[in-house]
Design a protein around this motif. Sequence first.
Motif, PDB file in Angstrom:
ATOM      1  N   PHE A 150       0.864  -1.262   0.061  1.00 29.57           N
ATOM      2  CA  PHE A 150      -0.058  -0.127  -0.012  1.00 29.57           C
ATOM      3  C   PHE A 150       0.973   1.367  -0.117  1.00 29.57           C
ATOM      4  O   PHE A 150       0.555   2.154  -0.756  1.00 29.57           O
ATOM      5  N   GLU A 151       1.951   1.059   0.758  1.00 30.50           N
ATOM      6  CA  GLU A 151       2.780   2.483   0.673  1.00 30.50           C
ATOM      7  C   GLU A 151       3.609   2.550  -0.498  1.00 30.50           C
ATOM      8  O   GLU A 151       3.850   3.748  -0.840  1.00 30.50           O
ATOM      9  N   HIS A 152       4.006   1.645  -1.117  1.00 33.15           N
ATOM     10  CA  HIS A 152       4.749   1.685  -2.594  1.00 33.15           C
ATOM     11  C   HIS A 152       3.727   2.015  -3.472  1.00 33.15           C
ATOM     12  O   HIS A 152       4.132   2.962  -4.421  1.00 33.15           O
ATOM     13  N   HIS A 153       2.357   1.689  -3.515  1.00 33.26           N
ATOM     14  CA  HIS A 153       1.311   2.164  -4.448  1.00 33.26           C
ATOM     15  C   HIS A 153       1.228   3.653  -4.304  1.00 33.26           C
ATOM     16  O   HIS A 153       1.011   4.619  -5.213  1.00 33.26           O
ATOM     17  N   VAL A 154       1.006   4.106  -2.850  1.00 30.83           N
ATOM     18  CA  VAL A 154       0.961   5.699  -2.689  1.00 30.83           C
ATOM     19  C   VAL A 154       2.224   6.204  -3.131  1.00 30.83           C
ATOM     20  O   VAL A 154       1.966   7.465  -3.769  1.00 30.83           O
ATOM     21  N   ALA A 155       3.192   5.697  -2.872  1.00 27.55           N
ATOM     22  CA  ALA A 155       4.469   6.500  -3.502  1.00 27.55           C
ATOM     23  C   ALA A 155       4.660   6.752  -4.864  1.00 27.55           C
ATOM     24  O   ALA A 155       5.065   7.656  -5.461  1.00 27.55           O
ATOM     25  N   THR A 156       4.407   5.447  -5.675  1.00 23.06           N
ATOM     26  CA  THR A 156       4.267   5.425  -6.974  1.00 23.06           C
ATOM     27  C   THR A 156       3.387   6.354  -7.624  1.00 23.06           C
ATOM     28  O   THR A 156       3.709   7.281  -8.721  1.00 23.06           O
ATOM     29  N   PHE A 157       2.089   6.599  -7.095  1.00 24.61           N
ATOM     30  CA  PHE A 157       1.237   7.385  -7.760  1.00 24.61           C
ATOM     31  C   PHE A 157       0.665   8.519  -7.067  1.00 24.61           C
ATOM     32  O   PHE A 157      -0.085   9.412  -7.590  1.00 24.61           O
TER      33      PHE A 157
END
Length: 204
Positions: A150-157
């Motif tokens: 979830f943190e990866h998705h937040v950072a990516t987008f």
Amino acid sequence: MTHEVRHIVFDIGKVLVHYDPTIPFKRVIPDDEKRAWFLSEVCSHAWNHEQDRGRPWAEAEAEAIARHPEEAENIRAFRANWHEMVPYAYDDSVALLKVLVEKGHDITMLTNFAPDTFAECRARYPFLESSRGITVSGEVGLVKPDREIFEHHVATFGLEPAATLFIDDTAVNVEGAKLAGWQAVRFTDAETLRRDLAERGIAV
């Protein structure tokens, strides 16, 4: 107080695209009892979850065959017949997705999927190209419900967690999103999702 929703994140399997491994295995293993055993103990959800994390199929098959050498043919049948496990999209969910995109909402997707099978799914269902982007677990080596994806998705987008609404069919993934600071709802059907969105001021 609930934050305004500015980002909407869709899961894919069992939210937009049907997934059911029993479909080909009704043919591969006709006996109901043996089939149930095989899909719970040999090619189980936990076994398949590691492919979602990025484990190659050859390694996965070798691991399962080492545990159950007598089931080698059936184990290899899982990947060989995978295309039958995603036979159709949920038209009513896809219609909601398309309306949200057309209305200018910020839509992304976050899915547990092996990289190669997701490539197949993406080629078969063009609507998967309609969002701003997709995090595929097997491509990033992280899986739901772990906080890191979830943190990866937040950072990516570039999302704000508190202003992000996640839609997933699995309770543990919904809870994982909430633990990561997101808003989240469990998907059961398109009409319920429509109501969940309306409660947050999003008309579709």
